[in-house]
Every structure is written in C-alpha cells, then in structure tokens.
Design an enzyme around this catalytic site. Sequence first.
Site, short mmCIF file in Angstrom:
data_model
loop_
_atom_site.label_atom_id
_atom_site.label_comp_id
_atom_site.label_asym_id
_atom_site.label_seq_id
_atom_site.Cartn_x
_atom_site.Cartn_y
_atom_site.Cartn_z
N ASN A 157 -10.17 -0.88 -2.36
CA ASN A 157 -8.73 -0.52 -1.93
C ASN A 157 -7.98 -1.18 -2.96
O ASN A 157 -7.86 -2.29 -3.33
CB ASN A 157 -8.32 -1.48 -0.67
CG ASN A 157 -6.78 -1.15 -0.29
OD1 ASN A 157 -6.16 -0.73 -0.99
ND2 ASN A 157 -6.58 -1.62 0.91
N HIS B 126 -4.01 6.99 1.33
CA HIS B 126 -4.30 5.67 0.85
C HIS B 126 -5.77 5.17 1.18
O HIS B 126 -6.09 5.39 2.35
CB HIS B 126 -3.23 4.56 1.48
CG HIS B 126 -3.46 3.24 1.40
ND1 HIS B 126 -3.90 2.43 0.13
CD2 HIS B 126 -3.71 2.34 2.16
CE1 HIS B 126 -4.20 1.65 0.31
NE2 HIS B 126 -3.99 1.19 1.53
N CYS C 243 0.74 -1.42 -0.06
CA CYS C 243 0.28 -0.01 0.14
C CYS C 243 0.70 1.31 0.08
O CYS C 243 0.45 2.46 -0.60
CB CYS C 243 -0.76 -0.09 1.27
SG CYS C 243 -2.15 -1.48 1.19
#
Length: 360
Positions: free
Chosen positions: A315, A285, A116
């Site tokens: 995501n 994020h 990430c």
Amino acid sequence: MLYSTITGIGHYVPKNVVTNQDLTEVMETSDEWIRERTGIEERRYIDRTKETTTTLALEASLRAIKDSGIDKEEIDFIIFATLSPDYYFPGSGVLLQRELGIAKTEIAALDIRAQCSGFLYGLSTADQFIKSGMYKKILLVGAEVHSVGLDFSTRGRGVSVIFGDGAGAVILEATEDKEKAVLATKMHSDGTYAEKLSYMYPGAHGGYFIEKYGLEGFDVDYDQDNNAYGGVFLNQDMLDKGQVFPHMEGQAVFKMAVRKFPEVILETLHAAGLTIADLDLLVPHQANLRINQFVQQTMQLKPEQVYNNIMRYGNTTAASIPLALSEARDEGRVKKGDVVTLAAFGAGFTWAAAVLRWGK
C-alpha cells in the site's frame, strides 16, 4: 467549455525489494500470513541515505513531464499529495518545485493531506482549476515513504507488513475535447472514525480528543495543576509505548471500505452520465487485495476490468492510484477512448472517485 485531460503519466519505485520472507527476520510473521490477509508478496523501500518522498516524486514527475512532451517551465501549478512529507513543514510541494529547478517561476505549490484519497482529492482540485481557466498545465503527484516510520516488530506487524514506498505523477492540461477528459469527480469524508486509522503522535492534540470521545488505547496528556490539556508534541513516554507509529483498526477500515467503494464509484459514473456497463477499467487504491476483490465481486466486474499491483508494491497510499494507472498504461491495460474509474478509501475516513475517458 474547458475540461482537463491527462497528457503525461509516470511512476517511480525504489530499487530495494523487501519480500514477506525478509520481514520474518524482524517480526513474528510469515509469507502465508501476509498473503492471506493482504495479498501482498513484496514491497519497495527507499535507500535512506539517498532517497526521500520528494526525490521519489521528482523521478515520477520527470517521467510524466517527458511523457507529456511539455517543458517543465510550462507547469503553472503543483499539487502534491502525501501523508509522509519530508518535513512537518514546509510541505513537499515547494521542495519538489526546487528539485525540478523551476523555483524561479514562483508558481504555487499546494500540499494535500487526504491520505489514501489524496491523489483523487488532488485530481478533483486540479480539474476545477483547469475548468475555471486559472491554470493550464498542472503537475499532480502522489508520493509516499512509509518505511522510515513503521514499527518493525511483532507489536507492529498488523500495520508494517502492508505499506511500501513509491510515487506516481500526471500532467493535466486544458482541452475542449470531452472525449479525452476527466468527466466527473466526487469526494467524501466522515471524521467520526478519525482515530480508527491514524498517526497521532507526535501531535498537538494533547489528548483532548481522546478524552472528549472516550477513546481507548490512547494516553491523555492532562495538566491537573492548571486544569488544561498539555499539548505535548512528543515525549519519551510516547516513544517507549510505541505511540509514534501508525494505528489501524483493520476490521473497521475493511467494513467501511467495501461499503463506500461501490457507492462512490456508482455515484461518479452517474455524474458522468455513465453506468457500470460503460466501464473499461477500474483502478482502485491499493490498500488490500481482499478489499479490491470484494468490490470486484460486488460490482460484478470481470478480473480484467480491475487493475491491481499491490502484490508487488504494498500500500503506497496517495501514490498507489497514479502508480497503478501508470503501470496499467504501460502494460496496455488502458487504451485511448477507454472509460477509466479511479477510486480510493482511507484515513479520515475519506473516500473519492473520478471517471475519465483516456486520451493518450
């Protein structure tokens, strides 16, 4: 003094929209259950016969190149951040170079596996290369295809409902104008929690770390006859037990994320000589809307100061920040001269942030 500046940005997502309701057809879940825990309403999945991590990256890159006004042949370095490469090796950077049709230039291609945080690790790397004068025009990409590696069953719902496919890319160029540059970047990691969010099988560890740290819920591949760890990469038992899918301990990730996000944001602003009062837009994020809302409240930011699009895409890990930043620019949420902070937290654990003054 040289700085780096974003001169072009673009994103791309597959056309295939998968709603929460669609997922109820393959697992025991509900739209309400998913929204309540993640804030996600839908996500995008690739066409498995026509799209890959690299092809998503290609589309985003072409848009970023066009936005920058440069010719693709001017690119002198590629940085590709992903946790879902097309091949175990070689990395996706060289595949993107080939698809762009610039392999003849023989420029270097670097793959970054920081999950990430990958895009921000890549941004910091690109920034340093440009400041050193080694490269002048860098293509930085974050791209992910999660949909081909998720457990679409009730067993895997805690992870599978979260992730989606997508890509974002930027062109970074050298500038002497600090008023449109990357001002500071910070990166951190703590491997103590490596297995809390992990994709361990197939892998070459053979159970060594599982045995060493007494990890529960994982199998050890140990050869008693030879008193050694076997190092089996993949076997039928792993498949039968569903160990070939991502593993996540959600509460552990959440608790660490809401602590480290504010810390690294403030640290990076301080390094840039700024405070939270100078911030125009935070692009975090897109891991979980609840995490981002918690961070917003903790840092006393207004809703309009934080950009979220996880509701539409889920995501997309390394792709989430450039994808969100690109959309924010397109929607007029980030304007020339704005102080923009980017922040990420993910598997590793790794976390990072960057502060820049938007120059386009």
